[in-house]
Scaffold this motif. Structure first.
Motif, PDB file in Angstrom:
ATOM      1  N   PRO A  73       0.822  -1.214   0.000  1.00 24.22           N
ATOM      2  CA  PRO A  73       0.000   0.000   0.000  1.00 24.22           C
ATOM      3  C   PRO A  73       0.857   1.267   0.000  1.00 24.22           C
ATOM      4  O   PRO A  73       2.007   1.251   0.461  1.00 24.22           O
ATOM      5  N   PRO A  74       0.297   2.369  -0.511  1.00 22.91           N
ATOM      6  CA  PRO A  74       1.021   3.643  -0.460  1.00 22.91           C
ATOM      7  C   PRO A  74       1.335   4.017   0.989  1.00 22.91           C
ATOM      8  O   PRO A  74       0.536   3.771   1.886  1.00 22.91           O
ATOM      9  N   GLY A  75       2.488   4.599   1.197  1.00 30.04           N
ATOM     10  CA  GLY A  75       2.908   4.989   2.545  1.00 30.04           C
ATOM     11  C   GLY A  75       3.820   3.980   3.203  1.00 30.04           C
ATOM     12  O   GLY A  75       4.350   4.225   4.273  1.00 30.04           O
ATOM     13  N   LEU A  76       4.017   2.820   2.570  1.00 30.71           N
ATOM     14  CA  LEU A  76       4.919   1.788   3.087  1.00 30.71           C
ATOM     15  C   LEU A  76       5.954   1.449   2.030  1.00 30.71           C
ATOM     16  O   LEU A  76       5.686   1.529   0.832  1.00 30.71           O
ATOM     17  N   SER A  77       7.131   1.061   2.483  1.00 33.88           N
ATOM     18  CA  SER A  77       8.127   0.481   1.574  1.00 33.88           C
ATOM     19  C   SER A  77       8.655  -0.781   2.242  1.00 33.88           C
ATOM     20  O   SER A  77       8.809  -0.839   3.457  1.00 33.88           O
ATOM     21  N   VAL A  78       8.897  -1.792   1.408  1.00 34.32           N
ATOM     22  CA  VAL A  78       9.319  -3.098   1.910  1.00 34.32           C
ATOM     23  C   VAL A  78      10.697  -3.419   1.358  1.00 34.32           C
ATOM     24  O   VAL A  78      10.941  -3.282   0.164  1.00 34.32           O
ATOM     25  N   LYS A  79      11.596  -3.824   2.235  1.00 35.03           N
ATOM     26  CA  LYS A  79      12.925  -4.281   1.821  1.00 35.03           C
ATOM     27  C   LYS A  79      12.834  -5.746   1.424  1.00 35.03           C
ATOM     28  O   LYS A  79      11.944  -6.460   1.850  1.00 35.03           O
ATOM     29  N   ASN A  80      13.770  -6.204   0.625  1.00 34.62           N
ATOM     30  CA  ASN A  80      13.782  -7.598   0.186  1.00 34.62           C
ATOM     31  C   ASN A  80      14.363  -8.466   1.304  1.00 34.62           C
ATOM     32  O   ASN A  80      15.456  -9.002   1.187  1.00 34.62           O
ATOM     33  N   ASN A  81      13.610  -8.579   2.392  1.00 31.77           N
ATOM     34  CA  ASN A  81      14.007  -9.338   3.577  1.00 31.77           C
ATOM     35  C   ASN A  81      12.773 -10.098   4.063  1.00 31.77           C
ATOM     36  O   ASN A  81      11.967  -9.568   4.812  1.00 31.77           O
ATOM     37  N   PHE A  82      12.636 -11.346   3.595  1.00 27.02           N
ATOM     38  CA  PHE A  82      11.451 -12.144   3.881  1.00 27.02           C
ATOM     39  C   PHE A  82      11.834 -13.443   4.569  1.00 27.02           C
ATOM     40  O   PHE A  82      12.915 -13.977   4.328  1.00 27.02           O
ATOM     41  N   SER A  83      10.938 -13.943   5.384  1.00 21.92           N
ATOM     42  CA  SER A  83      11.037 -15.291   5.956  1.00 21.92           C
ATOM     43  C   SER A  83       9.747 -16.013   5.590  1.00 21.92           C
ATOM     44  O   SER A  83       8.658 -15.513   5.885  1.00 21.92           O
ATOM     45  N   ILE A  84       9.889 -17.164   4.960  1.00 17.22           N
ATOM     46  CA  ILE A  84       8.714 -17.930   4.538  1.00 17.22           C
ATOM     47  C   ILE A  84       8.859 -19.336   5.088  1.00 17.22           C
ATOM     48  O   ILE A  84       9.897 -19.980   4.898  1.00 17.22           O
ATOM     49  N   SER A  85       7.833 -19.793   5.799  1.00 16.44           N
ATOM     50  CA  SER A  85       7.880 -21.131   6.391  1.00 16.44           C
ATOM     51  C   SER A  85       6.497 -21.765   6.322  1.00 16.44           C
ATOM     52  O   SER A  85       5.502 -21.092   6.050  1.00 16.44           O
ATOM     53  N   ASP A  86       6.448 -23.078   6.592  1.00 13.80           N
ATOM     54  CA  ASP A  86       5.161 -23.766   6.635  1.00 13.80           C
ATOM     55  C   ASP A  86       4.674 -23.819   8.078  1.00 13.80           C
ATOM     56  O   ASP A  86       5.301 -23.266   8.975  1.00 13.80           O
ATOM     57  N   GLN A  87       3.545 -24.511   8.311  1.00 15.71           N
ATOM     58  CA  GLN A  87       2.950 -24.533   9.650  1.00 15.71           C
ATOM     59  C   GLN A  87       3.831 -25.203  10.691  1.00 15.71           C
ATOM     60  O   GLN A  87       3.694 -24.952  11.884  1.00 15.71           O
ATOM     61  N   SER A  88       4.770 -26.050  10.270  1.00 12.54           N
ATOM     62  CA  SER A  88       5.668 -26.697  11.230  1.00 12.54           C
ATOM     63  C   SER A  88       6.930 -25.877  11.479  1.00 12.54           C
ATOM     64  O   SER A  88       7.773 -26.277  12.281  1.00 12.54           O
ATOM     65  N   GLY A  89       7.080 -24.743  10.800  1.00 13.24           N
ATOM     66  CA  GLY A  89       8.243 -23.890  10.987  1.00 13.24           C
ATOM     67  C   GLY A  89       9.379 -24.180  10.014  1.00 13.24           C
ATOM     68  O   GLY A  89      10.402 -23.511  10.047  1.00 13.24           O
TER      69      GLY A  89
END
Length: 159
Positions: A73-89
Motif C-alpha cells: 500500500p502507499p505509505g509503506l516500503s518493503v525491503k527484500n528481507n522475507f522469511s517464509i515457512s510452513d505450519q511446522s516452521g
C-alpha cells in the motif's frame, strides 16, 4: 455525576481494549481456495520499521501454488528481507523480488495443498500515516499464468 462519568469511562475503555488489533479478509469459499488466515505486526506501535506477517492457508481441494504476488500500500516500503515457512516452521525456499510497490514470491518447488504458509516481511518502513494498511494478495497456480486475487491482508494499529 462523577459515578456516571467513571462508569462511562470504564465501559469505553473495556470496549476499546476488546477490539482486535489485526484483521484479514478472505474469499468466502475457503474450502477450495487459498485464503488469508491472520495478520500481525511487531511491534504493535507506529514505529518507523516493523515486521508485517500473515498466514496463508492452501486448503486440500485447492490447486498447488507457484507464486504469490503482494501489492504494497502507499505509505509503506518493503525491503527484500522475507522469511517464509510452513505450519511446522520449516523454511520454504523462494526467490523474492521487490519492484517498487510490487512483491513477487516465486517458490522453488510448488506449494502443495494442505499447507499453511507463514510469510514475514521483516523490514517494512513507514513513510506515511494510517491506522490500516491493506496489502492485496494474489497467486499463480500450477498450469496457469493468470494472477488470481486471493484476499487482502489488513494490518490495523491502535493506540
Amino acid at each position: 455525576m462523577l459515578k456516571k462519568f467513571i462508569f462511562t469511562t470504564a465501559v469505553s475503555l473495556t470496549l476499546t481494549a476488546s477490539i482486535s488489533a489485526v484483521y484479514a479478509s478472505q474469499i468466502p469459499d475457503t474450502k477450495s481456495f487459498p485464503h488469508i488466515l491472520s495478520t500481525g505486526q511487531f511491534p504493535q506501535t507506529k514505529w518507523g520499521t516493523v515486521r508485517h506477517s500473515f498466514k496463508l492457508e492452501i486448503p486440500q481441494k485447492s490447486n498447488a501454488i507457484t507464486q504469490i504476488n503482494i501489492e504494497v500500500p502507499p505509505g509503506l516500503s518493503v525491503k527484500n528481507n522475507f522469511s517464509i515457512s510452513d505450519q511446522s516452521g520449516r523454511k520454504i525456499q523462494a526467490n523474492t523480488t521487490v519492484n517498487g510497490s510490487k512483491i513477487a514470491i516465486a517458490f522453488a518447488q510448488v506449494v502443495a495443498p494442505t499447507n499453511i504458509l507463514n510469510i514475514d516481511m521483516n523490514r517494512v518502513n513507514r513513510r506515511g500515516t494510517s491506522n490500516a494498511w491493506l496489502y492485496r494478495v494474489s497467486a499463480k497456480f500450477v498450469g496457469s499464468d493468470a494472477e488470481i486475487p486471493i484476499g487482502v491482508a489488513q494490518f490495523r494499529i491502535y493506540f
